[in-house]
Design a protein around this motif. Structure first.
Motif, PDB file in Angstrom:
ATOM      1  N   ALA A  24      33.885  44.255  37.932  1.00 21.70           N
ATOM      2  CA  ALA A  24      34.963  43.339  37.556  1.00 21.70           C
ATOM      3  C   ALA A  24      36.321  44.003  37.698  1.00 21.70           C
ATOM      4  O   ALA A  24      37.342  43.317  37.859  1.00 21.70           O
ATOM      5  CB  ALA A  24      34.764  42.851  36.122  1.00 21.70           C
ATOM      6  N   TRP A  25      36.361  45.324  37.675  1.00 23.89           N
ATOM      7  CA  TRP A  25      37.614  46.044  37.822  1.00 23.89           C
ATOM      8  C   TRP A  25      38.139  45.976  39.259  1.00 23.89           C
ATOM      9  O   TRP A  25      39.359  45.959  39.482  1.00 23.89           O
ATOM     10  CB  TRP A  25      37.427  47.503  37.396  1.00 23.89           C
ATOM     11  CG  TRP A  25      38.447  48.481  37.893  1.00 23.89           C
ATOM     12  CD1 TRP A  25      38.222  49.582  38.644  1.00 23.89           C
ATOM     13  CD2 TRP A  25      39.868  48.458  37.669  1.00 23.89           C
ATOM     14  NE1 TRP A  25      39.387  50.248  38.909  1.00 23.89           N
ATOM     15  CE2 TRP A  25      40.413  49.574  38.323  1.00 23.89           C
ATOM     16  CE3 TRP A  25      40.728  47.599  36.999  1.00 23.89           C
ATOM     17  CZ2 TRP A  25      41.774  49.870  38.316  1.00 23.89           C
ATOM     18  CZ3 TRP A  25      42.096  47.876  36.994  1.00 23.89           C
ATOM     19  CH2 TRP A  25      42.605  49.000  37.641  1.00 23.89           C
ATOM     20  N   ALA A  26      37.245  45.893  40.245  1.00 28.04           N
ATOM     21  CA  ALA A  26      37.675  45.947  41.650  1.00 28.04           C
ATOM     22  C   ALA A  26      38.708  44.871  42.005  1.00 28.04           C
ATOM     23  O   ALA A  26      39.744  45.182  42.618  1.00 28.04           O
ATOM     24  CB  ALA A  26      36.464  45.866  42.566  1.00 28.04           C
ATOM     25  N   PRO A  27      38.495  43.589  41.663  1.00 26.90           N
ATOM     26  CA  PRO A  27      39.519  42.585  41.998  1.00 26.90           C
ATOM     27  C   PRO A  27      40.818  42.743  41.212  1.00 26.90           C
ATOM     28  O   PRO A  27      41.837  42.146  41.581  1.00 26.90           O
ATOM     29  CB  PRO A  27      38.836  41.252  41.622  1.00 26.90           C
ATOM     30  CG  PRO A  27      37.378  41.551  41.589  1.00 26.90           C
ATOM     31  CD  PRO A  27      37.281  42.959  41.117  1.00 26.90           C
ATOM     32  N   MET A  28      40.798  43.547  40.139  1.00 26.01           N
ATOM     33  CA  MET A  28      41.993  43.759  39.335  1.00 26.01           C
ATOM     34  C   MET A  28      42.900  44.844  39.900  1.00 26.01           C
ATOM     35  O   MET A  28      44.074  44.944  39.509  1.00 26.01           O
ATOM     36  CB  MET A  28      41.593  44.125  37.899  1.00 26.01           C
ATOM     37  CG  MET A  28      40.793  43.050  37.186  1.00 26.01           C
ATOM     38  SD  MET A  28      40.046  43.626  35.633  1.00 26.01           S
ATOM     39  CE  MET A  28      41.518  43.950  34.670  1.00 26.01           C
ATOM     40  N   VAL A  29      42.366  45.665  40.808  1.00 24.56           N
ATOM     41  CA  VAL A  29      43.121  46.807  41.321  1.00 24.56           C
ATOM     42  C   VAL A  29      44.423  46.378  42.017  1.00 24.56           C
ATOM     43  O   VAL A  29      45.485  46.950  41.734  1.00 24.56           O
ATOM     44  CB  VAL A  29      42.247  47.659  42.262  1.00 24.56           C
ATOM     45  CG1 VAL A  29      43.085  48.755  42.914  1.00 24.56           C
ATOM     46  CG2 VAL A  29      41.080  48.263  41.499  1.00 24.56           C
ATOM     47  N   PRO A  30      44.401  45.390  42.930  1.00 23.56           N
ATOM     48  CA  PRO A  30      45.671  44.989  43.566  1.00 23.56           C
ATOM     49  C   PRO A  30      46.714  44.513  42.565  1.00 23.56           C
ATOM     50  O   PRO A  30      47.917  44.735  42.768  1.00 23.56           O
ATOM     51  CB  PRO A  30      45.248  43.859  44.513  1.00 23.56           C
ATOM     52  CG  PRO A  30      43.793  44.072  44.747  1.00 23.56           C
ATOM     53  CD  PRO A  30      43.260  44.624  43.466  1.00 23.56           C
ATOM     54  N   TYR A  31      46.274  43.863  41.502  1.00 23.39           N
ATOM     55  CA  TYR A  31      47.215  43.400  40.481  1.00 23.39           C
ATOM     56  C   TYR A  31      47.874  44.586  39.780  1.00 23.39           C
ATOM     57  O   TYR A  31      49.090  44.585  39.525  1.00 23.39           O
ATOM     58  CB  TYR A  31      46.492  42.521  39.457  1.00 23.39           C
ATOM     59  CG  TYR A  31      46.072  41.182  39.989  1.00 23.39           C
ATOM     60  CD1 TYR A  31      46.849  40.049  39.777  1.00 23.39           C
ATOM     61  CD2 TYR A  31      44.891  41.036  40.710  1.00 23.39           C
ATOM     62  CE1 TYR A  31      46.463  38.801  40.257  1.00 23.39           C
ATOM     63  CE2 TYR A  31      44.490  39.801  41.201  1.00 23.39           C
ATOM     64  CZ  TYR A  31      45.284  38.693  40.975  1.00 23.39           C
ATOM     65  OH  TYR A  31      44.902  37.460  41.462  1.00 23.39           O
ATOM     66  N   ALA A  32      47.096  45.596  39.471  1.00 26.51           N
ATOM     67  CA  ALA A  32      47.645  46.783  38.831  1.00 26.51           C
ATOM     68  C   ALA A  32      48.616  47.499  39.764  1.00 26.51           C
ATOM     69  O   ALA A  32      49.682  47.976  39.331  1.00 26.51           O
ATOM     70  CB  ALA A  32      46.516  47.723  38.413  1.00 26.51           C
ATOM     71  N   LYS A  33      48.258  47.570  41.024  1.00 27.46           N
ATOM     72  CA  LYS A  33      49.125  48.233  41.996  1.00 27.46           C
ATOM     73  C   LYS A  33      50.472  47.527  42.100  1.00 27.46           C
ATOM     74  O   LYS A  33      51.538  48.171  42.087  1.00 27.46           O
ATOM     75  CB  LYS A  33      48.449  48.259  43.369  1.00 27.46           C
ATOM     76  CG  LYS A  33      49.269  48.957  44.446  1.00 27.46           C
ATOM     77  CD  LYS A  33      48.552  48.927  45.794  1.00 27.46           C
ATOM     78  CE  LYS A  33      49.409  49.645  46.846  1.00 27.46           C
ATOM     79  NZ  LYS A  33      48.781  49.582  48.184  1.00 27.46           N
ATOM     80  N   GLY A 145      29.789  40.450  39.159  1.00 32.10           N
ATOM     81  CA  GLY A 145      31.049  40.773  38.506  1.00 32.10           C
ATOM     82  C   GLY A 145      32.233  40.646  39.434  1.00 32.10           C
ATOM     83  O   GLY A 145      33.263  40.047  39.076  1.00 32.10           O
ATOM     84  N   ALA A 146      32.109  41.196  40.635  1.00 36.69           N
ATOM     85  CA  ALA A 146      33.207  41.115  41.594  1.00 36.69           C
ATOM     86  C   ALA A 146      33.437  39.677  42.041  1.00 36.69           C
ATOM     87  O   ALA A 146      34.587  39.210  42.127  1.00 36.69           O
ATOM     88  CB  ALA A 146      32.910  42.009  42.798  1.00 36.69           C
ATOM     89  N   ALA A 147      32.338  38.957  42.323  1.00 37.76           N
ATOM     90  CA  ALA A 147      32.466  37.575  42.788  1.00 37.76           C
ATOM     91  C   ALA A 147      33.019  36.673  41.680  1.00 37.76           C
ATOM     92  O   ALA A 147      33.887  35.820  41.926  1.00 37.76           O
ATOM     93  CB  ALA A 147      31.114  37.055  43.258  1.00 37.76           C
ATOM     94  N   GLY A 148      32.532  36.858  40.453  1.00 36.41           N
ATOM     95  CA  GLY A 148      32.984  36.020  39.347  1.00 36.41           C
ATOM     96  C   GLY A 148      34.450  36.231  39.029  1.00 36.41           C
ATOM     97  O   GLY A 148      35.209  35.260  38.840  1.00 36.41           O
ATOM     98  N   MET A 149      34.868  37.483  38.951  1.00 36.13           N
ATOM     99  CA  MET A 149      36.281  37.768  38.672  1.00 36.13           C
ATOM    100  C   MET A 149      37.165  37.254  39.803  1.00 36.13           C
ATOM    101  O   MET A 149      38.217  36.646  39.562  1.00 36.13           O
ATOM    102  CB  MET A 149      36.471  39.273  38.487  1.00 36.13           C
ATOM    103  CG  MET A 149      37.912  39.691  38.223  1.00 36.13           C
ATOM    104  SD  MET A 149      38.570  39.087  36.656  1.00 36.13           S
ATOM    105  CE  MET A 149      37.838  40.254  35.523  1.00 36.13           C
ATOM    106  N   SER A 150      36.741  37.465  41.046  1.00 38.32           N
ATOM    107  CA  SER A 150      37.521  36.976  42.188  1.00 38.32           C
ATOM    108  C   SER A 150      37.629  35.451  42.169  1.00 38.32           C
ATOM    109  O   SER A 150      38.685  34.893  42.465  1.00 38.32           O
ATOM    110  CB  SER A 150      36.880  37.433  43.505  1.00 38.32           C
ATOM    111  OG  SER A 150      36.881  38.837  43.601  1.00 38.32           O
ATOM    112  N   ALA A 151      36.531  34.777  41.822  1.00 42.04           N
ATOM    113  CA  ALA A 151      36.548  33.309  41.779  1.00 42.04           C
ATOM    114  C   ALA A 151      37.506  32.798  40.714  1.00 42.04           C
ATOM    115  O   ALA A 151      38.267  31.851  40.955  1.00 42.04           O
ATOM    116  CB  ALA A 151      35.136  32.782  41.520  1.00 42.04           C
TER     117      ALA A 151
END
Length: 382
Positions: A24-33, A145-151
């Protein structure tokens, strides 16, 4: 004491939880950047805190699990882990993000060690192979987790709200499965071994895990670059390589228990390492896009059961604490995951990326040659 089916279900859901939380952290990385105005180099250094936090916590968590039981560590650290994603979603300063990533890594590493040690206890209670299936649920959780957070983010759900949804799911899984976890199994033969330096066989298992994790890390960080720069894929489409690898690994793990049961752990490791090595050679040596994608599938299938079998072997070492042994093996494995992509980069800089991937193939062949280390050994009884 929970029944076997109840303990198996609880263990599967904890593995699923761990995969969901990490991915779930992976899709959040661009936002943090974007939020902190980081360049690629700064972001890369910050991301080391996540893996570093996990590695630092693992040896200590091995002692905690041995001393207080896996259930207490899983429940406590699982609930504490749930606080990490909202902290990562709201970090407004580099130092805040650094601390949040360290915290995230420590808690996820703690759950990782304890759940694998608990899985060994479930295998011992059931007297059958289960570890690959548990790790298969981790892989499924990673995809979900990655798909759900991205969706959620694609649908316009705010980042903080999306992280709270995942947090709530983590809390629900931990609280509902707490009673299904084993309280811990006292073993007289390991009471005095907890403070000893891990044995040579455990260290060797850790080094073989280092190679396997290195191979997985090379897929994560270099597969898209390889497809774009050497096989003519567009930047947008190059991610299909890692997708092929991930789906193949999940499928291999979900069916891995039956494979290990049929051919034995030694041949599961030897055959898997040779299959993954063949995949690397195929991807690196044949300049056809289809061959590369097929090679990535072979890597996923081949590597899928190496780590689960080695974790299980570490947990069943005679006279050794499962938690301490698994903590040692996991720490060395994570070292490969963290340092592997950099090593690939150095080799690639001195030669080429296909040559670097071919080097990984050679390392996997060494794993195949050392596969006899996972042969079952007679455990001592009280």
């Amino acid at each position: 004491m929970p029944s076997g089916p109840t303990a198996i279900r609880a263990t599967r859901l904890i593995f699923l939880l761990s995969g969901i939380a990490m991915s779930a952290w992976a899709p959040m990385v661009p936002y943090a950047k974007t939020r902190l105005g980081l360049d690629d180099a700064q972001l890369g250094l910050l991301l080391l805190a996540f893996g570093g936090g996990s590695m630092v916590s693992m040896p200590f968590v091995g002692w905690l699990s041995h001393r207080f039981g896996n259930r207490r560590v899983i429940v406590t650290c699982g609930l504490l882990l749930s606080l990490a994603l909202p902290a990562l979603a709201t970090a407004s300063h580099v130092i805040t993000l650094l601390v949040a990533l360290l915290y995230f890594g420590v808690m996820l590493g703690a759950v990782d060690v304890a759940m694998n040690a608990h899985a060994v206890e479930v295998e011992r209670m059931e007297r059958r192979v289960l570890m690959s299936g548990f790790h298969g649920l981790f892989s499924v959780g990673g995809l979900a987790g990655a798909a759900g957070m991205s969706a959620m983010l694609a649908l316009g759900v705010p980042l903080m709200a999306s992280s709270v949804v995942v947090t709530a799911l983590i809390v629900v899984i931990v609280l509902t499965q707490r009673s299904g976890l084993l309280p811990g199994v006292a073993r007289d033969d390991v009471k005095d071994s907890v403070f000893r330096v891990p044995g040579l066989l455990v260290i060797l298992l850790g080094m073989l895990c280092f190679v396997s994790f290195l191979a997985e890390g090379s897929m994560l960080d270099w597969s898209a670059v390889f497809l774009r720069d050497f096989r003519g894929f567009t930047a947008a489409g190059a991610g299909i390589g890692y997708a092929c690898f991930s789906v193949a690994m999940a499928a291999g793990r979900l069916t891995g228990d039956q494979v290990v049961q049929r051919i034995g752990p030694e041949w599961a490791v030897r055959g898997g390492a040779l299959l993954a090595a063949t995949g690397f050679l195929l991807a690196a040596g044949i300049a056809w896009p289809g061959a590369s994608l097929f090679g990535f599938v072979l890597i996923g299938l081949g590597a899928s059961n190496i780590v689960p079998v080695m974790f299980s072997a570490a947990g069943h070492m005679p006279g050794a604490s499962p938690a301490i042994s698994i903590a040692t093996v996991t720490t060395l494995g994570y070292a490969g995951l963290l340092s592997g992509p950099a090593l690939i980069g150095f080799i690639s800089h001195g030669s080429s990326l296909p040559m670097a991937l071919g080097t990984v193939s050679g390392m996997l062949m060494l794993v195949a040659g050392a596969a006899r280390i996972v042969r079952p050994r007679q455990e001592k009884t009280a």
